[in-house]
Scaffold this active site. Structure first.
Site, PDB file in Angstrom:
ATOM      1  N   HIS A  13      98.633  20.341  30.661  1.00 50.96           N
ATOM      2  CA  HIS A  13      97.849  20.813  31.809  1.00 50.96           C
ATOM      3  C   HIS A  13      97.108  19.642  32.446  1.00 50.96           C
ATOM      4  O   HIS A  13      97.577  19.047  33.416  1.00 50.96           O
ATOM      5  CB  HIS A  13      96.892  21.905  31.341  1.00 50.96           C
ATOM      6  CG  HIS A  13      96.184  22.630  32.438  1.00 50.96           C
ATOM      7  ND1 HIS A  13      96.445  22.435  33.782  1.00 50.96           N
ATOM      8  CD2 HIS A  13      95.199  23.577  32.396  1.00 50.96           C
ATOM      9  CE1 HIS A  13      95.663  23.218  34.507  1.00 50.96           C
ATOM     10  NE2 HIS A  13      94.894  23.923  33.684  1.00 50.96           N
ATOM     11  N   HIS A  57     106.996  21.406  39.221  1.00 45.17           N
ATOM     12  CA  HIS A  57     105.777  22.193  39.045  1.00 45.17           C
ATOM     13  C   HIS A  57     106.175  23.623  38.734  1.00 45.17           C
ATOM     14  O   HIS A  57     107.211  24.115  39.212  1.00 45.17           O
ATOM     15  CB  HIS A  57     104.926  22.148  40.330  1.00 45.17           C
ATOM     16  CG  HIS A  57     103.527  22.647  40.150  1.00 45.17           C
ATOM     17  ND1 HIS A  57     103.213  23.988  40.225  1.00 45.17           N
ATOM     18  CD2 HIS A  57     102.367  21.993  39.889  1.00 45.17           C
ATOM     19  CE1 HIS A  57     101.906  24.137  40.030  1.00 45.17           C
ATOM     20  NE2 HIS A  57     101.373  22.950  39.820  1.00 45.17           N
ATOM     21  N   ASP A  67      99.985  15.032  40.433  1.00 40.26           N
ATOM     22  CA  ASP A  67      99.707  14.095  39.346  1.00 40.26           C
ATOM     23  C   ASP A  67     100.434  12.761  39.504  1.00 40.26           C
ATOM     24  O   ASP A  67     100.063  11.780  38.860  1.00 40.26           O
ATOM     25  CB  ASP A  67     100.110  14.721  38.002  1.00 40.26           C
ATOM     26  CG  ASP A  67      99.347  15.987  37.707  1.00 40.26           C
ATOM     27  OD1 ASP A  67      98.108  15.936  37.745  1.00 40.26           O
ATOM     28  OD2 ASP A  67      99.971  17.031  37.452  1.00 40.26           O
TER      29      ASP A  67
END
Length: 422
Positions: free
Chosen positions: A262, A301, A357
């Site tokens: 996460h 994702h 990210d």
């Protein structure tokens, strides 16, 4: 005319017709067919556990909106504190409302002196995120009024305290992990600049962060403020459903974020880029991924099946940051990696596009944050989203204490065998 869907029980021939709303059907349909029926849905891939007005994520279209406002507009024109107000209150503040909100958050940035003593009790090399999770949970013992969760005034006081104190606790956790003295908040600074001051001030009487870097950090805070029913938000709602105080629920959410699947994704991206080592090694790395010998971190994702809208903003922000901090060899590798992957059918057919990210870790690294702080930096802004969901949960009359069912696959009834006879 409202859409409906009819479900037939082939065992009995019984049918039930239920409304189809926003792509969901009520679980009451199964109960009506057979009270003993359950949906087996590992990881809640197809389960809507609540209705929410906070955040819309349309993964196929690559859309992210807070309370209806596109993330692109908020990142360009808003500030994190304004976005936090929006998430919590449902509307953008007026000028007077914002000044009151900013003032309330600012005057609550300090923490009790005993919190410092609490942090001092950790081992010298304690991970900053472990320190943060524990310290947030401990705050519930400093504010007994936090138990009054149905008192609106008390509830909002805790919300303000958490949003105000998270940067302070985060900076304290970092300073402790590197053996530096704590730096108190400077409430003449804005939210992001104050955090940078607490992180990096040394002997100077006042730390003035580069405005462009402070702005970049504020943009990243906006992008990370909420993202619908992710793992940590679900943890916040689950613990909150037991009517726990917000500090305990926020600590649970932060603990979920601590997991590498996460909150640790951007750290994994940096480590991947470091392993690749140079631009000319990118093609070989891509081939190894296609052969199943590794993972392309920062791509793909659970929800987004197109380009993550936050990734576009982060990439632009990265360019602005590197103009100030100077080029980074890892950025060159990342750019080449993105270019090669997006021109390869293997990745595009699987809808593997860069997510938030992929570039955020590069920005954090360029600004001097150690890898261990990346998840902490995620927790600071996500606090406002967690709390918005917590408040929404408490006001939702359909919600009860979370208690999912299971599919039992264990042994049938067995007689107990005394120890001596086994």
């Amino acid at each position: 005319m409202a859409e409906t869907i009819t479900i037939t029980d082939d065992r009995t021939g019984k049918q039930v017709t239920v409304p189809l709303e926003h792509g969901t059907i009520p679980s009451s349909a199964l109960r009506e067919l057979d009270p003993d029926l359950r949906v087996y849905d590992p990881a809640f891939m197809s389960t809507a556990s609540c209705s929410s007005t906070i955040t819309l994520v349309d993964g196929d279209a690559g859309i992210l909106r807070y309370r209806g406002y596109p993330i692109e507009q908020l990142a360009e024109s808003s500030t994190y504190l304004e976005v936090a107000y929006l998430l919590l209150h449902g509307e953008l503040p007026t000028k007077d409302q914002f000044e009151d909100w900013r003032h309330e958050v600012t005057i609550h940035t300090y923490v009790h002196e005993k919190v410092k003593s609490f942090i001092d009790g950790f081992h010298y090399d304690a991970h900053p995120m472990g320190v943060l999770v524990s310290t947030v949970a401990a705050l519930s013992t400093f504010y007994p009024d936090a138990k009054s969760i149905f008192d609106e005034s008390s509830r909002m006081k805790q919300v303000i305290r958490l949003i105000a104190k998270m940067p302070t606790l985060a900076a304290f956790a970092h300073r402790y992990s590197v053996g530096q003295p704590f730096v108190y908040p400077d409430n003449s600074l804005d939210y992001a600049s104050n955090f940078l001051s607490m992180m990096y001030q040394t002997v100077e009487p006042r730390f003035d962060a580069n405005p462009a870097l402070a702005k970049a950090l504020d943009v990243l805070f906006i992008l990370h403020a909420d993202h619908e029913q992710n793992c940590s938000t679900t943890a916040m709602r689950t613990v909150g459903s037991s009517q726990a105080d917000p500090y305990s629920a926020t600590a649970a959410a932060a603990a979920a974020l601590y997991g590498p699947l996460h909150g640790g994704a951007n750290e994994a991206v940096i480590r991947m880029l470091q392993r690749i080592g140079s631009v000319d090694q990118v093609p070989a790395f891509i081939e190894s991924v296609k052969q199943g010998e590794g993972r392309l971190m920062g791509f793909g994702h659970r929800v987004y099946k197109s380009y993550d809208p936050r990734a576009t903003i982060v990439k632009q922000t990265a360019d602005e940051v590197f103009e100030i901090t100077g080029s980074n060899p890892l950025l060159d590798i990342a750019l080449q990696l993105e270019s090669v992957a997006l021109s390869d059918d293997y990745f595009t057919e699987r809808k593997l596009y860069p997510n938030v990210d992929f570039y955020s870790g590069l920005i954090y690294q360029a600004m001097g944050f150690p890898l261990e702080m990346f998840t902490v930096l995620f927790a600071i802004p996500r606090t406002s989203g967690w709390l918005a969901h917590w408040i929404e949960l408490l006001g939702d009359k359909e919600q009860k204490i979370a208690r999912p069912r299971q599919k039992y696959v264990g042994a049938e009834e067995r007689p107990y065998v005394p120890l001596d006879d086994r």
